[in-house]
Write a protein that holds these residues in place. Sequence first.
Motif, mmCIF file in Angstrom:
data_model
loop_
_atom_site.group_PDB
_atom_site.id
_atom_site.type_symbol
_atom_site.label_atom_id
_atom_site.label_comp_id
_atom_site.label_asym_id
_atom_site.label_seq_id
_atom_site.Cartn_x
_atom_site.Cartn_y
_atom_site.Cartn_z
ATOM 1 N N GLY A 62 0.837 -0.996 -0.163
ATOM 2 C CA GLY A 62 0.012 0.021 0.041
ATOM 3 C C GLY A 62 0.825 1.228 -0.019
ATOM 4 N N LEU A 63 2.004 1.479 0.819
ATOM 5 C CA LEU A 63 3.018 2.425 0.930
ATOM 6 C C LEU A 63 3.408 2.512 -0.641
ATOM 7 N N ILE A 64 3.884 1.916 -1.130
ATOM 8 C CA ILE A 64 4.532 1.801 -2.336
ATOM 9 C C ILE A 64 3.582 2.305 -3.417
ATOM 10 N N ALA A 65 2.507 1.771 -3.503
ATOM 11 C CA ALA A 65 1.332 2.207 -4.523
ATOM 12 C C ALA A 65 0.999 3.605 -4.401
ATOM 13 N N ALA A 66 0.891 4.056 -3.025
ATOM 14 C CA ALA A 66 0.506 5.423 -2.614
ATOM 15 C C ALA A 66 1.519 6.460 -2.814
ATOM 16 N N SER A 67 2.869 6.012 -2.741
ATOM 17 C CA SER A 67 3.963 7.126 -2.241
ATOM 18 C C SER A 67 4.019 7.794 -3.469
ATOM 19 N N VAL A 68 3.625 7.374 -4.805
ATOM 20 C CA VAL A 68 3.625 8.548 -5.898
ATOM 21 C C VAL A 68 2.561 9.578 -5.731
ATOM 22 N N LEU A 69 1.435 9.216 -5.175
ATOM 23 C CA LEU A 69 0.245 10.174 -4.870
ATOM 24 C C LEU A 69 0.755 11.064 -4.148
ATOM 25 N N VAL A 70 1.367 10.777 -2.625
ATOM 26 C CA VAL A 70 1.734 11.595 -1.639
ATOM 27 C C VAL A 70 2.801 12.620 -2.153
ATOM 28 N N ALA A 274 -10.062 9.495 -6.303
ATOM 29 C CA ALA A 274 -9.771 8.625 -5.039
ATOM 30 C C ALA A 274 -10.350 7.127 -5.671
ATOM 31 N N PRO A 275 -11.487 6.875 -6.031
ATOM 32 C CA PRO A 275 -11.988 5.670 -6.274
ATOM 33 C C PRO A 275 -11.154 5.026 -7.682
ATOM 34 N N ALA A 276 -10.880 6.019 -8.612
ATOM 35 C CA ALA A 276 -10.285 5.744 -9.711
ATOM 36 C C ALA A 276 -8.846 5.202 -9.666
ATOM 37 N N PHE A 277 -7.991 5.869 -8.878
ATOM 38 C CA PHE A 277 -6.620 5.737 -8.741
ATOM 39 C C PHE A 277 -6.523 4.145 -7.862
ATOM 40 N N ALA A 278 -7.365 3.955 -6.821
ATOM 41 C CA ALA A 278 -7.294 2.848 -6.008
ATOM 42 C C ALA A 278 -7.836 1.584 -7.043
ATOM 43 N N VAL A 279 -8.839 1.732 -7.900
ATOM 44 C CA VAL A 279 -8.945 0.756 -8.771
ATOM 45 C C VAL A 279 -8.063 0.403 -9.891
ATOM 46 N N ARG A 280 -7.566 1.528 -10.379
ATOM 47 C CA ARG A 280 -6.472 1.258 -11.320
ATOM 48 C C ARG A 280 -5.139 0.624 -11.038
ATOM 49 N N SER A 281 -4.934 0.990 -9.631
ATOM 50 C CA SER A 281 -3.749 0.536 -9.126
ATOM 51 C C SER A 281 -3.794 -1.050 -8.863
ATOM 52 N N PHE A 282 -4.880 -1.564 -8.512
ATOM 53 C CA PHE A 282 -5.042 -2.770 -8.096
ATOM 54 C C PHE A 282 -6.261 -3.560 -9.018
ATOM 55 N N GLN A 283 -6.310 -3.063 -10.310
ATOM 56 C CA GLN A 283 -7.426 -3.616 -11.230
ATOM 57 C C GLN A 283 -7.043 -5.141 -11.646
ATOM 58 N N PRO A 284 -5.898 -5.694 -11.885
ATOM 59 C CA PRO A 284 -5.831 -7.173 -12.088
ATOM 60 C C PRO A 284 -6.086 -7.802 -11.123
ATOM 61 N N GLN A 285 -5.960 -7.270 -9.972
ATOM 62 C CA GLN A 285 -6.090 -8.156 -8.770
ATOM 63 C C GLN A 285 -7.667 -8.289 -8.564
ATOM 64 N N SER A 399 -4.803 8.168 -0.164
ATOM 65 C CA SER A 399 -5.473 7.391 0.898
ATOM 66 C C SER A 399 -6.264 6.171 0.676
ATOM 67 N N SER A 400 -6.969 6.559 -0.616
ATOM 68 C CA SER A 400 -7.833 5.114 -1.120
ATOM 69 C C SER A 400 -6.865 4.211 -1.654
ATOM 70 N N THR A 401 -5.615 4.625 -2.328
ATOM 71 C CA THR A 401 -4.734 3.459 -2.754
ATOM 72 C C THR A 401 -4.005 2.942 -1.740
ATOM 73 N N LEU A 417 -15.981 -1.454 -3.199
ATOM 74 C CA LEU A 417 -16.755 -0.659 -4.425
ATOM 75 C C LEU A 417 -18.102 -0.057 -3.971
ATOM 76 N N GLY A 418 -18.632 -0.358 -2.592
ATOM 77 C CA GLY A 418 -19.776 0.410 -2.075
ATOM 78 C C GLY A 418 -19.228 1.551 -1.473
ATOM 79 N N ILE A 419 -17.998 1.645 -0.938
ATOM 80 C CA ILE A 419 -17.301 2.963 -0.358
ATOM 81 C C ILE A 419 -17.050 3.736 -1.462
ATOM 82 N N ALA A 420 -16.606 3.438 -2.484
ATOM 83 C CA ALA A 420 -16.571 4.211 -3.747
ATOM 84 C C ALA A 420 -17.628 4.756 -4.370
#
Length: 450
Positions: A62-70, A274-285, A399-401, A417-420
């Motif tokens: 989570g930290l590495i995925a979010a670091s660029v956004l920070v 917020a929802p889009a970056f989180a989904v795109r970062s983990f979309q394959p999963q 935060s979302s990522t 997805l309900g939170i999104a």
Amino acid sequence: MSLTSTTGGASSLDDAPVTPFHRRIMAVAMGGPFCDGYLLGVMGVALGLITPALHLDTLWTGLIAASVLVGVFLGGAVFGPITDRVGRHLMYVLNLAAFVVFSVLQFFVTEAWQLLVLRLLIGIAIGADYPIASALTTELVPRRMRGPALSGLVLAWWVGYGVSFWVGWALTGLGDDAWRWMLASGTVPALVFLFFRAGIPESPRWLASRGRIDEAKAVVRKHLGQDVSDDELLSENRQQQRGGSGLGNLVEVFKRGYTVPVVFCSVFWICQVAPAFAVRSFQPQMLSAFGVESSYASSAVITTIAVAGIALGLVVVNRIGRRSLLISTFVGINASLIALAVLPLHWAFVVVALFAAFQFFEAAGSGLQFVYPSELFPTDLRATGVGIATAMSRVGSASSTFLLPIVTADLGVRGTLGIAVAITMAGLIVSYFLAPETKDLGLAEASHRS
């Protein structure tokens, strides 16, 4: 007032005829967002390979995925105001040079903290580019081209993001070190666009805002073959010039009555990304969790469809207007997410279609992330306004990522997805009440606050 052509015609900076110079400005400006999208998107492919290679747990993932956004938050908040003080051109070149250096260094990381630091620095460069590219584009192109040109920056982002998935997928066959080549591959487009950016002039509107009228007129004369009046150059504001580092502009935005534009631009941008970056970062999963096979290939297809979404937004932004585009795309985003969260989905193609619809609508509205902040703030505060909105949006997306893998472990994909849905519904409500229509306004009218 007027801008008088050497051939005897007359127009204003807002209404000047479109020239090859304007098209060049638009094309070169797209380089930064293209690299931004590429550098962010390639991580979505590489992360699954990095996790075992660097022995990442859920927290580090989570930290590495979010670091660029920070980093984008820091870059936008700090370098937006600085850009309003030191000018657009210098920062325009330096931030792409930073892309090159940090992308190369990613190839050599051996520990998670090293990658975290480099992704943070890349994010700072990306955050700096958002206000720089949008301000320079806004101030150099005429009104009829402004909406498509600014939306074109986001189109370039999506093209870069989409290309990164195809390149990443192609590089997966390089073995255990494939992720290193994926991350370092961002060096190539950054070098290409760095070369072309070097010849772009400083913004004449910015030069005039700093009292450098003669230099501003020289830029217009050289690149447009026209003469422009002092009143035209200074039509947006006649504020007393301020010294300092530029960070005082953060306070100046609120002192001069731009609180509502800051709130509106920040909130709608947060609720889009917020929802889009989180989904795109983990979309394959996430696709795998729905039972979709070939999740990487599906993600590449979904992202390609998203590029079509922003292309549509670029075409219609001057036709149906900014407000209608923003509200209608939020409706489409919500419908797609609600279907994914609550419907019993047994066929992979339906899941992929709904993810594609979500990204299509989000992309179609995302061009307004550059359009609205660039139009609603005056020249001497434009990069600051864009920088603030960028920074606030990345609070949400970072935060979302970061939280997505943790929340998904507790609530599952549908609960997440309900939170999104709740976030994007808030964006729809705020847009309905606060979104202005600026498509037919000059910069002075759009940015005026009574």
